[in-house]
Design an enzyme around this catalytic site. Structure first.
Site, PDB file in Angstrom:
ATOM      1  N   ARG A 189     -19.885   9.466  31.967  1.00  0.00           N
ATOM      2  CA  ARG A 189     -19.454   9.963  32.879  1.00  0.00           C
ATOM      3  C   ARG A 189     -19.762   8.942  33.573  1.00  0.00           C
ATOM      4  O   ARG A 189     -19.111   8.865  34.817  1.00  0.00           O
ATOM      5  CB  ARG A 189     -20.876  10.889  33.092  1.00  0.00           C
ATOM      6  CG  ARG A 189     -20.921  12.570  32.555  1.00  0.00           C
ATOM      7  CD  ARG A 189     -21.771  13.065  32.404  1.00  0.00           C
ATOM      8  NE  ARG A 189     -22.404  13.394  33.189  1.00  0.00           N
ATOM      9  CZ  ARG A 189     -23.767  14.480  33.675  1.00  0.00           C
ATOM     10  NH1 ARG A 189     -24.195  14.118  32.920  1.00  0.00           N
ATOM     11  NH2 ARG A 189     -24.365  14.984  34.669  1.00  0.00           N
ATOM     12  N   LYS A 218     -27.113  14.525  44.820  1.00  0.00           N
ATOM     13  CA  LYS A 218     -26.174  14.722  45.507  1.00  0.00           C
ATOM     14  C   LYS A 218     -26.245  16.841  45.552  1.00  0.00           C
ATOM     15  O   LYS A 218     -26.115  17.461  46.222  1.00  0.00           O
ATOM     16  CB  LYS A 218     -24.282  14.993  44.850  1.00  0.00           C
ATOM     17  CG  LYS A 218     -24.203  14.070  44.934  1.00  0.00           C
ATOM     18  CD  LYS A 218     -22.998  13.974  44.086  1.00  0.00           C
ATOM     19  CE  LYS A 218     -22.088  14.009  42.600  1.00  0.00           C
ATOM     20  NZ  LYS A 218     -22.475  12.942  41.751  1.00  0.00           N
ATOM     21  N   ARG A 246     -34.173  15.391  33.386  1.00  0.00           N
ATOM     22  CA  ARG A 246     -34.215  16.231  34.572  1.00  0.00           C
ATOM     23  C   ARG A 246     -34.327  17.448  33.874  1.00  0.00           C
ATOM     24  O   ARG A 246     -34.000  17.052  32.658  1.00  0.00           O
ATOM     25  CB  ARG A 246     -33.622  16.319  35.468  1.00  0.00           C
ATOM     26  CG  ARG A 246     -32.090  16.273  35.794  1.00  0.00           C
ATOM     27  CD  ARG A 246     -31.254  15.986  36.484  1.00  0.00           C
ATOM     28  NE  ARG A 246     -29.316  15.955  36.139  1.00  0.00           N
ATOM     29  CZ  ARG A 246     -28.209  15.485  36.441  1.00  0.00           C
ATOM     30  NH1 ARG A 246     -28.543  15.443  38.255  1.00  0.00           N
ATOM     31  NH2 ARG A 246     -26.791  15.784  35.689  1.00  0.00           N
ATOM     32  N   ARG A 296     -29.156  20.103  30.663  1.00  0.00           N
ATOM     33  CA  ARG A 296     -27.629  19.909  30.978  1.00  0.00           C
ATOM     34  C   ARG A 296     -27.690  19.415  29.270  1.00  0.00           C
ATOM     35  O   ARG A 296     -28.496  18.190  29.375  1.00  0.00           O
ATOM     36  CB  ARG A 296     -27.594  19.518  31.942  1.00  0.00           C
ATOM     37  CG  ARG A 296     -27.365  20.864  33.432  1.00  0.00           C
ATOM     38  CD  ARG A 296     -26.678  20.445  34.844  1.00  0.00           C
ATOM     39  NE  ARG A 296     -25.695  19.245  34.721  1.00  0.00           N
ATOM     40  CZ  ARG A 296     -25.113  18.233  34.979  1.00  0.00           C
ATOM     41  NH1 ARG A 296     -25.064  18.472  36.361  1.00  0.00           N
ATOM     42  NH2 ARG A 296     -23.718  18.076  35.200  1.00  0.00           N
ATOM     43  N   ARG A 332     -13.203  14.283  43.042  1.00  0.00           N
ATOM     44  CA  ARG A 332     -13.860  13.427  41.815  1.00  0.00           C
ATOM     45  C   ARG A 332     -12.769  12.249  41.387  1.00  0.00           C
ATOM     46  O   ARG A 332     -12.910  11.608  40.562  1.00  0.00           O
ATOM     47  CB  ARG A 332     -13.992  13.773  40.524  1.00  0.00           C
ATOM     48  CG  ARG A 332     -15.662  13.989  39.969  1.00  0.00           C
ATOM     49  CD  ARG A 332     -15.844  14.223  39.779  1.00  0.00           C
ATOM     50  NE  ARG A 332     -17.251  14.679  38.310  1.00  0.00           N
ATOM     51  CZ  ARG A 332     -18.607  15.262  39.339  1.00  0.00           C
ATOM     52  NH1 ARG A 332     -18.527  16.155  39.742  1.00  0.00           N
ATOM     53  NH2 ARG A 332     -19.858  15.300  38.679  1.00  0.00           N
TER      54      ARG A 332
HETATM   55  P1  AMP Z   1     -21.520  17.890  38.336  1.00  0.00           P
HETATM   56  O1  AMP Z   1     -22.468  18.800  37.574  1.00  0.00           O
HETATM   57  O2  AMP Z   1     -21.242  17.600  39.830  1.00  0.00           O
HETATM   58  O3  AMP Z   1     -22.097  16.707  37.462  1.00  0.00           O
HETATM   59  O4  AMP Z   1     -19.931  18.145  37.146  1.00  0.00           O
HETATM   60  C1  AMP Z   1     -20.611  18.765  35.375  1.00  0.00           C
HETATM   61  C2  AMP Z   1     -19.033  18.086  35.064  1.00  0.00           C
HETATM   62  O5  AMP Z   1     -18.014  18.845  35.483  1.00  0.00           O
HETATM   63  C3  AMP Z   1     -18.492  16.531  34.473  1.00  0.00           C
HETATM   64  O6  AMP Z   1     -18.742  15.937  34.483  1.00  0.00           O
HETATM   65  C4  AMP Z   1     -17.428  17.270  34.785  1.00  0.00           C
HETATM   66  O7  AMP Z   1     -17.075  17.007  33.072  1.00  0.00           O
HETATM   67  C5  AMP Z   1     -17.144  18.425  35.418  1.00  0.00           C
HETATM   68  N1  AMP Z   1     -16.276  17.715  36.750  1.00  0.00           N
HETATM   69  C6  AMP Z   1     -16.930  18.425  38.199  1.00  0.00           C
HETATM   70  N2  AMP Z   1     -16.751  18.491  39.125  1.00  0.00           N
HETATM   71  C7  AMP Z   1     -14.771  17.814  38.526  1.00  0.00           C
HETATM   72  C8  AMP Z   1     -14.066  17.653  39.620  1.00  0.00           C
HETATM   73  N3  AMP Z   1     -13.859  17.572  40.876  1.00  0.00           N
HETATM   74  N4  AMP Z   1     -12.960  17.490  38.842  1.00  0.00           N
HETATM   75  C9  AMP Z   1     -13.486  16.918  37.355  1.00  0.00           C
HETATM   76  N5  AMP Z   1     -14.297  17.311  36.595  1.00  0.00           N
HETATM   77  C10 AMP Z   1     -15.558  17.910  37.395  1.00  0.00           C
END
Ligand code: AMP
Length: 223
Positions: free
Chosen positions: A179, A20, A134, A168, A95
């Site tokens: 996740r 994404k 990554r 990360r 999400r």
């Molecule tokens: P990402 O960078 O999109 O993989 O997001 C990393 C982490 O941020 C996720 O595993 C969640 O803990 C949190 N997170 C990101 N977007 C959301 C969202 N829309 N709702 C809730 N938690 C989020």
């Protein structure tokens, strides 16, 4: 430009590691509209080390979602910023089903029409390998992979010449497993929701970055 004359408004969805963020960044360059990653917004908040930041960091590091109210407030004010006037690309939001419903209402109120929700589909076995390999440049954020996307010169960022890289904290096997569980239980229900709204477009995300990007461009009619 879409039918409401306000530029393209796109959501990228799919399991963690499906690409994404990578595809959203490419599309941002092509369309000149902002890439709104809620994960990046939350990591920036966590890095501040405030009490709220610490709370967010604990949730992210364990692979859990932050509460809907918190992220909805954050996103709503970000969408109101000037740079979103000509469209935006959402990555990592919505999400949960409540987030999807709030987004629909919020955009309606703001007079914005969502053009497409693009689901990037990748099987779990591939996801684990992609995430565990990554890493990114500390200076400019350019993404790399141990196996699939190495810098041209070992240890030097292709984009900015930086020599420091990071992984990360939540990109480890047990957090990724959590996740994925959360993705299936909480995020996947948004897929039939957007399908019913007539917005869902599915893309096979298993090819190269360029190949997936080409498919996305053609389904958006910008190829
Ligand atoms: P990402 O960078 O999109 O993989 O997001 C990393 C982490 O941020 C996720 O595993 C969640 O803990 C949190 N997170 C990101 N977007 C959301 C969202 N829309 N709702 C809730 N938690 C989020």
């Amino acid at each position: 430009m879409n039918k409401d004359g306000k530029g393209l408004h796109i959501v990228f969805t799919g399991a963690p590691g499906c690409g994404k963020g990578t595809q959203a960044r490419l599309l941002k360059e092509k369309l000149g509209i902002p890439h709104l990653s809620t994960g990046e917004m939350l990591r920036a908040e966590a890095a501040k080390g405030t009490p709220l930041g610490k709370q967010i960091k604990a949730l992210i590091d364990d692979g859990n979602l932050v509460p809907d109210e918190m992220i909805i407030k954050m996103l709503s004010s970000r969408i109101d910023a000037d740079d979103c006037k000509n469209g935006f690309i959402l990555d990592g939001f919505p999400r949960t089903l409540p987030q999807a419903e709030v987004l629909s209402g919020m955009l309606k109120e703001k007079g914005i029409t969502l053009d497409a929700v693009i689901e990037i589909q990748v099987p779990d076995e591939i996801i684990m390998e992609r995430i565990l390999g990554r890493y990114a440049c500390m200076k400019c954020g350019a993404g790399y992979h141990d196996k699939y996307q190495k810098p041209k010169v070992y240890g030097v960022c292709d984009v900015c010449g930086g020599t420091d890289f990071y992984r990360r904290v939540d990109d480890n096997r047990s957090t990724v497993q959590n996740r994925l569980v959360n993705y299936r239980a909480l995020t996947y229900p948004t897929i039939p929701y957007f399908e019913k709204e007539g917005l869902l477009r599915c893309v096979d995300g298993t090819g190269s970055i360029a190949a997936v990007s080409k498919k996305i461009d053609s389904l958006l009619g910008i190829a």
